[in-house]
Design a protein around this motif. Structure first.
Motif, mmCIF file in Angstrom:
data_model
loop_
_atom_site.group_PDB
_atom_site.id
_atom_site.type_symbol
_atom_site.label_atom_id
_atom_site.label_comp_id
_atom_site.label_asym_id
_atom_site.label_seq_id
_atom_site.Cartn_x
_atom_site.Cartn_y
_atom_site.Cartn_z
ATOM 1 N N TYR A 29 10.048 47.625 -20.348
ATOM 2 C CA TYR A 29 10.732 47.237 -21.585
ATOM 3 C C TYR A 29 12.238 47.465 -21.492
ATOM 4 O O TYR A 29 13.034 46.576 -21.769
ATOM 5 C CB TYR A 29 10.126 48.060 -22.717
ATOM 6 N N SER A 88 17.466 58.276 -30.415
ATOM 7 C CA SER A 88 16.458 57.341 -30.907
ATOM 8 C C SER A 88 16.231 57.665 -32.390
ATOM 9 O O SER A 88 17.081 58.301 -33.028
ATOM 10 C CB SER A 88 15.192 57.525 -30.065
ATOM 11 N N LEU A 124 19.457 46.093 -29.656
ATOM 12 C CA LEU A 124 19.638 47.292 -28.845
ATOM 13 C C LEU A 124 20.916 47.990 -29.266
ATOM 14 O O LEU A 124 21.864 47.341 -29.730
ATOM 15 C CB LEU A 124 19.649 46.964 -27.353
ATOM 16 N N ALA A 125 20.894 49.317 -29.123
ATOM 17 C CA ALA A 125 22.017 50.113 -29.600
ATOM 18 C C ALA A 125 23.214 49.953 -28.674
ATOM 19 O O ALA A 125 23.074 49.929 -27.444
ATOM 20 C CB ALA A 125 21.600 51.577 -29.673
HETATM 21 P P1 NAD Z 1 13.472 52.499 -31.939
HETATM 22 O O1 NAD Z 1 14.036 51.219 -31.453
HETATM 23 O O2 NAD Z 1 12.172 52.440 -32.603
HETATM 24 O O3 NAD Z 1 14.482 53.206 -32.933
HETATM 25 C C1 NAD Z 1 15.775 53.676 -32.583
HETATM 26 C C2 NAD Z 1 16.781 52.591 -32.546
HETATM 27 O O4 NAD Z 1 16.783 51.849 -33.755
HETATM 28 C C3 NAD Z 1 18.208 53.049 -32.439
HETATM 29 O O5 NAD Z 1 18.537 53.409 -31.136
HETATM 30 C C4 NAD Z 1 18.949 51.829 -32.891
HETATM 31 O O6 NAD Z 1 19.248 51.045 -31.775
HETATM 32 C C5 NAD Z 1 17.956 51.086 -33.741
HETATM 33 N N1 NAD Z 1 18.385 50.743 -35.103
HETATM 34 C C6 NAD Z 1 18.274 49.491 -35.658
HETATM 35 N N2 NAD Z 1 18.758 49.467 -36.898
HETATM 36 C C7 NAD Z 1 19.217 50.719 -37.160
HETATM 37 C C8 NAD Z 1 19.862 51.309 -38.291
HETATM 38 N N3 NAD Z 1 20.106 50.619 -39.410
HETATM 39 N N4 NAD Z 1 20.189 52.607 -38.203
HETATM 40 C C9 NAD Z 1 19.932 53.339 -37.090
HETATM 41 N N5 NAD Z 1 19.335 52.832 -35.974
HETATM 42 C C10 NAD Z 1 18.972 51.529 -36.017
HETATM 43 O O7 NAD Z 1 13.359 53.557 -30.820
HETATM 44 P P2 NAD Z 1 13.561 53.423 -29.289
HETATM 45 O O8 NAD Z 1 13.315 54.779 -28.764
HETATM 46 O O9 NAD Z 1 14.829 52.762 -28.979
HETATM 47 O O10 NAD Z 1 12.439 52.435 -28.807
HETATM 48 C C11 NAD Z 1 11.151 52.499 -29.223
HETATM 49 C C12 NAD Z 1 10.784 51.084 -29.590
HETATM 50 O O11 NAD Z 1 10.724 50.317 -28.410
HETATM 51 C C13 NAD Z 1 9.460 50.991 -30.270
HETATM 52 O O12 NAD Z 1 9.518 50.002 -31.267
HETATM 53 C C14 NAD Z 1 8.548 50.550 -29.170
HETATM 54 O O13 NAD Z 1 7.507 49.739 -29.647
HETATM 55 C C15 NAD Z 1 9.464 49.763 -28.287
HETATM 56 N N6 NAD Z 1 8.995 49.849 -26.913
HETATM 57 C C16 NAD Z 1 8.089 48.928 -26.515
HETATM 58 C C17 NAD Z 1 7.583 48.964 -25.228
HETATM 59 C C18 NAD Z 1 6.597 47.922 -24.795
HETATM 60 O O14 NAD Z 1 6.133 47.988 -23.661
HETATM 61 N N7 NAD Z 1 6.262 46.959 -25.636
HETATM 62 C C19 NAD Z 1 7.995 49.975 -24.339
HETATM 63 C C20 NAD Z 1 8.920 50.909 -24.789
HETATM 64 C C21 NAD Z 1 9.411 50.847 -26.075
#
Ligand code: NAD
Length: 332
Positions: A29, A88, A124-125
């Protein structure tokens, strides 16, 4: 099996099976921008690991995905160290869990406070550094401590100001995303050219931004919503909602759909409203984020190794329905 029927040994064995699976999915991912399973499959597996590790804290390992911000850096892109880490977000999947978060937070805080409700943009951030009001460096979150230098790529995005309206030195954080219409058009072009389509707009945005050839990024119609600052001292405001207003005054694009909520009923109404509006928005959202509104309170609460204690994401269930976006069928 229900967690409360497991022995510590059984929990440790199950956790040891889940971790490599999650790490592998994470690589696909974050690294390759090409997931092989749906997000809710990842989320459920991750939630199970969290539950096992919460019930038996002794089984947590340092390399557990619960202890690390997911993400890797491309070896061929220059690196940037984030002086203040990019984190995150903790997540919940029901209103009950959200209320429990609120109860826990309020039990630890003496003052009364509001939440700022924001849309969780499915992108993405990114972090943007300005020195004396000039954009000097932009980066990805990477593993939270070290990200990729994508300054040249970010300079191609029209919503990112080169010069701010005040000569501030700040690191502003937010989300880079690909609008739904651009995502659909890109995948059509890719399929016509015999290339694999991107799984979702988030992966398409990440793949488009982390490019050595900036012309590729320029052609991808990326956009941004900024919502955070590494250190709020240079700002005039002391609230999260005020921060969004001030970022907009400085020249950033911010998402206008935020709302201050005084209690969980108002938070619940906000969630319901945007769950309904979700498919009509021109960009993807995968939930909402609630944040303690006072910035000094955010600072006082701080963060764990992975997530801030003052915010939580409420994740929407996966979107099943088909809706029309610019006359093109859109399915998630
Ligand atoms: P996340 O994306 O769930 O949450 C954190 C992120 O949210 C922050 O880094 C920021 O980029 C974002 N964000 C968006 N709007 C925001 C706002 N208004 N305020 C603050 N932050 C905001 O966490 P993560 O650790 O980056 O990733 C986990 C996500 O990635 C999950 O949804 C997971 O399903 C996905 N993922 C999927 C796979 C897969 O194989 N399908 C693998 C890994 C991760």
């Amino acid at each position: 099996k229900p967690i409360n029927t497991l022995t510590k040994k059984q929990a440790a064995t199950e956790a040891a099976e889940l971790r490599p699976q999650l790490i592998q999915w994470g690589k696909e991912y974050y690294d390759a921008d090409a997931p092989t399973v749906a997000d809710d499959v990842y989320d459920r597996t991750y939630a199970r690991l969290v539950a096992l590790e919460t019930a038996f804290p002794e089984i947590v390992t340092a390399d557990s995905p619960t202890q690390r911000v997911g993400g890797v850096t491309r070896g061929d892109l220059p690196k940037v160290t984030h002086d203040i880490p990019m984190l995150s977000l903790g997540d919940v999947f029901s209103l009950e869990e959200l209320s429990e978060f609120d109860d826990r937070l309020r039990a630890n805080v003496d003052e009364d406070f509001d939440y700022n409700c924001e849309l969780k943009i499915d992108g993405l951030a990114i972090s943007l550094r300005y020195e004396n009001g000039e954009f000097v460096q932009g980066s990805t979150r990477g593993n939270g401590q070290i990200g990729e230098d994508i300054t040249a790529n970010l300079k191609t995005i029209p919503s990112i100001p080169q010069t701010l309206s005040r000569p501030l030195t700040i690191d502003v954080r937010g989300e880079c995303y690909m609008p739904k219409a651009a995502f659909l058009a890109l995948n059509e072009r890719r399929e016509a050219a015999g290339k694999a389509p991107f799984a979702n707009p988030r992966n398409a945005a990440a793949g488009s931004l982390r490019q050595l050839d900036v012309q590729v990024t320029a052609d991808r119609k990326l956009a941004t919503f900024m919502y955070n600052i590494a250190d709020y001292e240079p700002l005039n405001t002391r609230t999260q909602s005020g921060l969004l207003d001030e970022l907009a005054e400085l020249g950033f694009t911010t998402n206008p759909s935020y709302q201050v909520a005084h209690d969980m009923t108002e938070v619940g109404n906000y969630i319901e409203r945007y769950q309904d509006k979700r498919s009509d928005l021109p960009y993807g959202i995968d939930g909402i984020v609630i944040k303690a509104n006072p910035l000094p309170l955010q600072r006082a609460l701080g963060a764990t190794v992975k997530v801030p204690r003052w915010a939580i994401a409420y994740k929407f269930p996966p979107e099943e329905v088909q809706t029309k976006v610019l006359d093109i069928e859109w399915t998630v």
